[in-house]
Design a protein around this motif. Structure first.
Motif, PDB file in Angstrom:
ATOM      1  N   SER A 133       5.051  -1.822 -12.337  1.00 36.20           N
ATOM      2  CA  SER A 133       5.839  -2.811 -11.581  1.00 36.20           C
ATOM      3  C   SER A 133       6.612  -2.118 -10.456  1.00 36.20           C
ATOM      4  CB  SER A 133       6.779  -3.598 -12.499  1.00 36.20           C
ATOM      5  OG  SER A 133       7.850  -2.809 -12.967  1.00 36.20           O
ATOM      6  N   ALA A 136       4.355  -0.971  -7.589  1.00 41.29           N
ATOM      7  CA  ALA A 136       3.986  -2.076  -6.692  1.00 41.29           C
ATOM      8  C   ALA A 136       5.090  -2.283  -5.652  1.00 41.29           C
ATOM      9  CB  ALA A 136       3.755  -3.349  -7.500  1.00 41.29           C
ATOM     10  N   TYR A 140       4.563  -1.650  -1.497  1.00 40.67           N
ATOM     11  CA  TYR A 140       4.915  -2.689  -0.511  1.00 40.67           C
ATOM     12  C   TYR A 140       5.915  -2.134   0.501  1.00 40.67           C
ATOM     13  CZ  TYR A 140       7.637  -6.701   1.152  1.00 40.67           C
ATOM     14  OH  TYR A 140       8.308  -7.599   1.940  1.00 40.67           O
ATOM     15  N   GLN A 180      -1.148  -2.116  -3.480  1.00 38.33           N
ATOM     16  CA  GLN A 180      -0.114  -3.002  -2.925  1.00 38.33           C
ATOM     17  C   GLN A 180       0.139  -2.651  -1.448  1.00 38.33           C
ATOM     18  OE1 GLN A 180       1.592  -6.132  -2.891  1.00 38.33           O
ATOM     19  NE2 GLN A 180       1.358  -5.581  -5.048  1.00 38.33           N
ATOM     20  N   ALA A 183      -2.700  -4.197   0.580  1.00 35.82           N
ATOM     21  CA  ALA A 183      -2.530  -5.654   0.729  1.00 35.82           C
ATOM     22  C   ALA A 183      -1.426  -5.959   1.746  1.00 35.82           C
ATOM     23  CB  ALA A 183      -2.189  -6.271  -0.630  1.00 35.82           C
ATOM     24  N   THR A 184      -0.358  -5.186   1.708  1.00 33.86           N
ATOM     25  CA  THR A 184       0.773  -5.436   2.610  1.00 33.86           C
ATOM     26  C   THR A 184       0.387  -5.111   4.060  1.00 33.86           C
ATOM     27  OG1 THR A 184       2.246  -4.884   0.787  1.00 33.86           O
ATOM     28  CG2 THR A 184       3.227  -4.922   2.981  1.00 33.86           C
TER      29      THR A 184
END
Ligand code: NAD
Length: 376
Positions: A133, A136, A140, A180, A183-184
């Motif tokens: 967690s 991630a 980001y 992450q 994706a960002t």
């Protein structure tokens, strides 16, 4: 008697997260626990005392003297450990490898400690996995740090003043943080490519709309992690990667091998091939860095290239990082609180795997051996 769960205000430098957010205090109470929260514990993460309606707000001394379970983000201090009742359960990051004096104190005070770093990475424990967690969050935020330091647009822009080419972002290491980051960066409109030594990441990278860099080296290790590369593999990897690093506007490096220093992937010579104004965000800075020039906690400028080595990135996004961490803690301890009373099932591989000390002993073998070596 209801089990007493204590939550302290974190005192480590630059730590802004809180172990239990109000939502989780409510859930713990619903399990039958009394939740004692130190005044101001959530303030740095933007959870004011008034939000903890289902908890009892009090001072640290009362919490330490009464807690059956103490929930933490950072490892407890020695004075906190010494103020706990023997047999208290402490859960948080323990940094056992770096804190032998803490491990010895937990053992000597007969504290049952669980380390979030040791939670087994099995499917059933995914909801308890704070490494994931918080990684991630780091992945980001690393892209935002890169975007901010870059002084260029990330997306392609078509304007009356002409077309702006999108920035190219290279993500090294496509684990939880790296995926992450991909994706960002994609959401911000960059052209993204990525690389990892684990072959399983190839499809994951592609599914996020990034290009996977083929170096001809794959190094799948035990438990879904990477293994260390041989010198020949490193050389082969390096030739391909250096050219991609040189072509990138921003590099986000996240590569890590459990229990070892971060692999050195970006040499000084590779940085010197990058365009001035380019940026490297090395989120492996805490483990020594993926870039030869990284200085932990600093920004280094070399030949016009900025190299950021941020530390404890999740603490820069404390609201959501705390929310996620707190849910991980809740999912971990909930099975130990049937009927609101503490009952740890030691045959459960999650508790058996995450325990650091219990009953006056160091249960985690690697930590025990390391401590014995130091003291012999
Ligand atoms: P990590 O933080 O240890 O490493 C980050 C990435 O760096 C990994 O993907 C690794 O392969 C990569 N890496 C290592 N050496 C490299 C090198 N020389 N060059 C390029 N890349 C290199 O890993 P992580 O992100 O915490 O987890 C890795 C994987 O473990 C996940 O993607 C997942 O498949 C698995 N996992 C499983 C669970 C679970 O089932 N509960 C939870 C978390 C992770």
């Amino acid at each position: 008697m209801a089990v007493v769960i204590g939550v302290l205000r974190e005192t480590a430098a630059n730590e802004t997260r809180v172990a239990v957010v109000p939502e989780i205090a409510t859930k713990l109470k619903a399990l039958g626990a009394r939740v004692l929260v130190e005044h101001g514990a959530g303030v740095a993460a933007h959870f004011p005392d008034t939000a903890y309606g289902d908890a009892e707000l009090t001072g640290a001394a009362t919490i330490l003297a009464n807690a059956d379970i103490l929930l933490k983000v950072q490892p407890p201090s020695l004075s906190e450990v010494n103020a706990l009742k023997p047999g208290t359960v402490v859960v948080g990051y323990m940094q056992a490898y770096a804190r032998p004096e803490l491990v010895a104190a937990l053992r000597d005070r007969s504290i049952t400690s669980f380390s979030m770093e040791l939670v087994p990475r099995i499917s059933r424990a995914q909801s308890m996995d704070a490494l994931s967690s918080q990684a991630a969050v780091a992945g980001y935020k690393a892209v935002l740090l890169a975007a901010n330091a870059l002084e260029k647009f990330l997306p392609m822009l078509t304007t009356a003043a002409g077309t702006i080419r999108p920035a190219s972002v290279l993500v090294i290491g496509a684990g939880v943080a790296g995926l992450q980051a991909i994706a960002t960066a994609r959401r911000l409109g960059a052209v993204v490519e990525a690389y990892d030594v684990r072959s399983a990441t190839k499809e994951q990278v592609k599914s996020l709309g990034a290009k996977f860099i083929e170096t001809g080296v794959s190094a799948d290790g035990a438990g879904g992690y990477a293994r260390e590369l041989t010198p020949e593999e490193k050389q082969k990897q390096q030739e391909v990667l250096d050219a991609r690093i040189a072509a990138s506007d921003a590099v986000i490096s996240t590569a890590s091998v459990p229990g070892r220093a971060a692999p050195r992937i970006i040499a000084k010579s590779a940085v010197e091939r990058m365009k001035p104004g380019s940026v490297i965000v090395d989120i492996a800075a805490e483990q020594g860095g993926n870039c030869e020039l990284t200085q932990a906690g600093e920004t280094v400028i070399h030949g016009g290239v900025k190299i950021l080595g941020p530390l404890n990135i999740p603490a820069s996004l404390p609201y959501h990082a705390s929310e996620m961490y707190s849910r991980n803690l809740f999912n971990l301890i909930k099975p130990a609180l049937p009927k609101g009373e503490l009952a740890i099932d030691w045959s459960d591989e999650v508790f058996a795997g995450a325990v650091l000390t219990h009953d006056g002993q160091i249960k985690h073998e690697t930590t025990r051996k390391a401590l014995e070596e130091r003291t012999s």
